[in-house]
Design a protein around this motif. Structure first.
Motif, PDB file in Angstrom:
ATOM      1  N   MET A  99     -75.357  15.370  40.993  1.00 58.68           N
ATOM      2  CA  MET A  99     -73.949  15.296  41.009  1.00 58.68           C
ATOM      3  C   MET A  99     -73.703  15.549  42.721  1.00 58.68           C
ATOM      4  O   MET A  99     -74.091  16.563  43.448  1.00 58.68           O
ATOM      5  N   THR A 100     -73.049  14.409  43.313  1.00 52.54           N
ATOM      6  CA  THR A 100     -72.899  14.575  44.809  1.00 52.54           C
ATOM      7  C   THR A 100     -71.283  14.361  44.792  1.00 52.54           C
ATOM      8  O   THR A 100     -70.488  14.239  44.053  1.00 52.54           O
ATOM      9  N   GLU A 101     -70.807  14.975  46.097  1.00 53.01           N
ATOM     10  CA  GLU A 101     -69.177  14.929  46.309  1.00 53.01           C
ATOM     11  C   GLU A 101     -69.003  14.002  47.061  1.00 53.01           C
ATOM     12  O   GLU A 101     -69.962  13.386  48.034  1.00 53.01           O
ATOM     13  N   GLN A 102     -67.923  13.133  46.742  1.00 58.76           N
ATOM     14  CA  GLN A 102     -67.363  12.135  47.589  1.00 58.76           C
ATOM     15  C   GLN A 102     -66.064  12.227  47.952  1.00 58.76           C
ATOM     16  O   GLN A 102     -65.193  12.689  47.158  1.00 58.76           O
ATOM     17  N   LYS A 103     -65.697  11.849  49.311  1.00 58.73           N
ATOM     18  CA  LYS A 103     -64.409  11.930  49.603  1.00 58.73           C
ATOM     19  C   LYS A 103     -63.690  10.703  49.753  1.00 58.73           C
ATOM     20  O   LYS A 103     -64.444   9.709  50.045  1.00 58.73           O
ATOM     21  N   VAL A 104     -62.662  10.394  49.221  1.00 58.96           N
ATOM     22  CA  VAL A 104     -61.883   9.144  48.963  1.00 58.96           C
ATOM     23  C   VAL A 104     -60.485   9.535  49.313  1.00 58.96           C
ATOM     24  O   VAL A 104     -59.922   9.893  48.532  1.00 58.96           O
ATOM     25  N   GLY A 105     -60.065   8.805  50.549  1.00 62.10           N
ATOM     26  CA  GLY A 105     -58.974   9.440  51.106  1.00 62.10           C
ATOM     27  C   GLY A 105     -58.671  10.709  51.234  1.00 62.10           C
ATOM     28  O   GLY A 105     -59.664  11.528  51.780  1.00 62.10           O
ATOM     29  N   PRO A 106     -57.457  11.327  50.783  1.00 63.56           N
ATOM     30  CA  PRO A 106     -57.303  12.862  51.087  1.00 63.56           C
ATOM     31  C   PRO A 106     -58.149  13.593  49.659  1.00 63.56           C
ATOM     32  O   PRO A 106     -58.041  14.833  49.612  1.00 63.56           O
ATOM     33  N   LEU A 107     -58.812  12.826  48.765  1.00 67.86           N
ATOM     34  CA  LEU A 107     -59.306  13.591  47.615  1.00 67.86           C
ATOM     35  C   LEU A 107     -60.918  13.834  47.838  1.00 67.86           C
ATOM     36  O   LEU A 107     -61.632  12.931  48.436  1.00 67.86           O
ATOM     37  N   ARG A 108     -61.250  14.780  47.086  1.00 72.01           N
ATOM     38  CA  ARG A 108     -62.786  14.907  47.029  1.00 72.01           C
ATOM     39  C   ARG A 108     -63.250  14.946  45.605  1.00 72.01           C
ATOM     40  O   ARG A 108     -62.470  15.578  44.767  1.00 72.01           O
ATOM     41  N   PHE A 109     -64.290  14.120  45.282  1.00 70.43           N
ATOM     42  CA  PHE A 109     -64.699  13.927  44.026  1.00 70.43           C
ATOM     43  C   PHE A 109     -66.152  14.546  43.740  1.00 70.43           C
ATOM     44  O   PHE A 109     -66.990  14.222  44.329  1.00 70.43           O
ATOM     45  N   ARG A 110     -66.409  15.167  42.707  1.00 71.73           N
ATOM     46  CA  ARG A 110     -67.680  15.404  42.120  1.00 71.73           C
ATOM     47  C   ARG A 110     -67.910  14.798  40.825  1.00 71.73           C
ATOM     48  O   ARG A 110     -67.435  15.473  39.726  1.00 71.73           O
ATOM     49  N   ILE A 111     -68.460  13.531  40.764  1.00 68.84           N
ATOM     50  CA  ILE A 111     -68.720  13.024  39.428  1.00 68.84           C
ATOM     51  C   ILE A 111     -70.064  13.021  38.881  1.00 68.84           C
ATOM     52  O   ILE A 111     -71.360  13.053  39.461  1.00 68.84           O
ATOM     53  N   ASP A 112     -70.021  13.615  37.552  1.00 74.07           N
ATOM     54  CA  ASP A 112     -71.182  13.803  36.614  1.00 74.07           C
ATOM     55  C   ASP A 112     -71.179  12.511  35.606  1.00 74.07           C
ATOM     56  O   ASP A 112     -70.245  12.499  34.632  1.00 74.07           O
ATOM     57  N   PHE A 113     -72.012  11.648  36.045  1.00 71.69           N
ATOM     58  CA  PHE A 113     -72.076  10.535  35.129  1.00 71.69           C
ATOM     59  C   PHE A 113     -72.586  10.603  33.563  1.00 71.69           C
ATOM     60  O   PHE A 113     -72.688   9.703  32.960  1.00 71.69           O
ATOM     61  N   SER A 114     -72.936  12.004  33.120  1.00 72.89           N
ATOM     62  CA  SER A 114     -73.170  12.096  31.914  1.00 72.89           C
ATOM     63  C   SER A 114     -71.916  12.669  31.303  1.00 72.89           C
ATOM     64  O   SER A 114     -71.885  12.852  30.148  1.00 72.89           O
ATOM     65  N   GLN A 115     -70.783  12.942  32.030  1.00 71.68           N
ATOM     66  CA  GLN A 115     -69.664  13.329  31.254  1.00 71.68           C
ATOM     67  C   GLN A 115     -68.666  12.150  31.313  1.00 71.68           C
ATOM     68  O   GLN A 115     -68.752  11.480  32.275  1.00 71.68           O
ATOM     69  N   PRO A 116     -67.665  12.172  30.558  1.00 65.22           N
ATOM     70  CA  PRO A 116     -66.544  11.257  30.479  1.00 65.22           C
ATOM     71  C   PRO A 116     -65.704  11.129  31.853  1.00 65.22           C
ATOM     72  O   PRO A 116     -65.279  12.226  32.533  1.00 65.22           O
ATOM     73  N   LEU A 117     -65.990   9.752  32.533  1.00 66.74           N
ATOM     74  CA  LEU A 117     -65.620   9.845  33.814  1.00 66.74           C
ATOM     75  C   LEU A 117     -63.884   9.790  33.919  1.00 66.74           C
ATOM     76  O   LEU A 117     -63.468  10.412  34.634  1.00 66.74           O
ATOM     77  N   TYR A 118     -63.181   9.307  33.027  1.00 62.63           N
ATOM     78  CA  TYR A 118     -61.612   9.405  33.024  1.00 62.63           C
ATOM     79  C   TYR A 118     -61.456  10.866  33.132  1.00 62.63           C
ATOM     80  O   TYR A 118     -60.264  11.188  33.754  1.00 62.63           O
ATOM     81  N   GLU A 119     -61.996  11.677  32.188  1.00 61.55           N
ATOM     82  CA  GLU A 119     -61.416  13.096  32.253  1.00 61.55           C
ATOM     83  C   GLU A 119     -61.832  13.879  33.467  1.00 61.55           C
ATOM     84  O   GLU A 119     -60.991  14.828  34.104  1.00 61.55           O
ATOM     85  N   GLN A 120     -62.978  13.519  34.273  1.00 61.16           N
ATOM     86  CA  GLN A 120     -63.302  13.996  35.364  1.00 61.16           C
ATOM     87  C   GLN A 120     -62.256  13.671  36.548  1.00 61.16           C
ATOM     88  O   GLN A 120     -61.973  14.557  37.399  1.00 61.16           O
ATOM     89  N   ILE A 121     -61.809  12.437  36.687  1.00 61.97           N
ATOM     90  CA  ILE A 121     -61.029  11.985  37.520  1.00 61.97           C
ATOM     91  C   ILE A 121     -59.572  12.914  37.484  1.00 61.97           C
ATOM     92  O   ILE A 121     -59.086  13.369  38.342  1.00 61.97           O
ATOM     93  N   LEU A 122     -59.302  12.736  36.185  1.00 62.72           N
ATOM     94  CA  LEU A 122     -57.862  13.281  35.949  1.00 62.72           C
ATOM     95  C   LEU A 122     -58.161  14.838  36.125  1.00 62.72           C
ATOM     96  O   LEU A 122     -57.137  15.418  36.740  1.00 62.72           O
ATOM     97  N   ASP A 123     -58.958  15.468  35.844  1.00 60.07           N
ATOM     98  CA  ASP A 123     -59.130  16.990  36.053  1.00 60.07           C
ATOM     99  C   ASP A 123     -59.001  17.138  37.428  1.00 60.07           C
ATOM    100  O   ASP A 123     -58.387  18.354  37.938  1.00 60.07           O
ATOM    101  N   GLN A 124     -59.781  16.459  38.242  1.00 57.70           N
ATOM    102  CA  GLN A 124     -60.117  16.779  39.821  1.00 57.70           C
ATOM    103  C   GLN A 124     -58.878  16.480  40.531  1.00 57.70           C
ATOM    104  O   GLN A 124     -58.383  17.294  41.360  1.00 57.70           O
ATOM    105  N   VAL A 125     -58.078  15.457  40.194  1.00 54.14           N
ATOM    106  CA  VAL A 125     -56.798  15.135  40.985  1.00 54.14           C
ATOM    107  C   VAL A 125     -55.813  16.246  40.399  1.00 54.14           C
ATOM    108  O   VAL A 125     -54.951  16.518  41.402  1.00 54.14           O
ATOM    109  N   ARG A 126     -55.447  16.332  39.103  1.00 49.89           N
ATOM    110  CA  ARG A 126     -54.804  17.431  38.715  1.00 49.89           C
ATOM    111  C   ARG A 126     -54.943  18.690  39.432  1.00 49.89           C
ATOM    112  O   ARG A 126     -53.898  19.289  40.042  1.00 49.89           O
ATOM    113  N   SER A 127     -56.093  19.435  39.487  1.00 53.01           N
ATOM    114  CA  SER A 127     -56.461  20.461  40.043  1.00 53.01           C
ATOM    115  C   SER A 127     -56.275  20.430  41.726  1.00 53.01           C
ATOM    116  O   SER A 127     -55.709  21.292  42.178  1.00 53.01           O
TER     117      SER A 127
END
Length: 135
Positions: free
Chosen positions: A1-29
């Motif tokens: 799991m790597t961290e990626q910066k997209v615009g003002p956001l940073r994401f840590r995506i785990d492709f073994s978990q639901p992607l929609y929920e990860q995006i939602l949770d990380q942006v909400r946070s």
């Protein structure tokens, strides 16, 4: 799991978990913590999908949920922006805190702990972080 910066956001995506929920949770946070400012422009659906190497429909679903939460708003022809309402973000942050607390307390209850036990553990853990003994 790597961290990626997209615009003002940073994401840590785990492709073994639901992607929609990860995006939602990380942006909400990020919004709740103020890592992305009030009124700030969000990356476009296409840009975020390309950078994170995922289907645009996945990103669109998360963006629609953020808009339902009142955390973002679409501006016709301009894109998606974080809400400018500090009250809305504060309210959402309080709701999120309550949800985390409810989950924590439910887990402690499943261990058979009562409030006094939980409070004692929390006090000891808090003291451990300040140079006291650990659990």
């Amino acid at each position: 799991m790597t961290e990626q910066k997209v615009g003002p956001l940073r994401f840590r995506i785990d492709f073994s978990q639901p992607l929609y929920e990860q995006i939602l949770d990380q942006v909400r946070s990020a919004i709740a913590k103020g890592e992305i400012g009030l009124g700030e422009k969000m990356p476009s659906v296409r840009e975020l999908a390309q950078e994170l190497r995922m289907n645009p429909n996945t990103v669109m679903r998360a963006y629609m949920e953020l808009e339902r939460d009142g955390l973002t708003e679409k501006r016709r022809g301009q894109g998606t922006y974080v809400t400018a309402s500090a009250d809305r973000v504060r309210s959402f942050r309080a709701q999120l805190a309550e949800r985390y607390i409810d989950s924590f307390l439910a887990q402690m209850e499943s261990l058979g702990l009562n409030w006094e036990d939980v409070e004692a553990y929390v006090r000891r853990k808090r003291g451990a972080g300040e140079g006291g003994e650990s659990l």
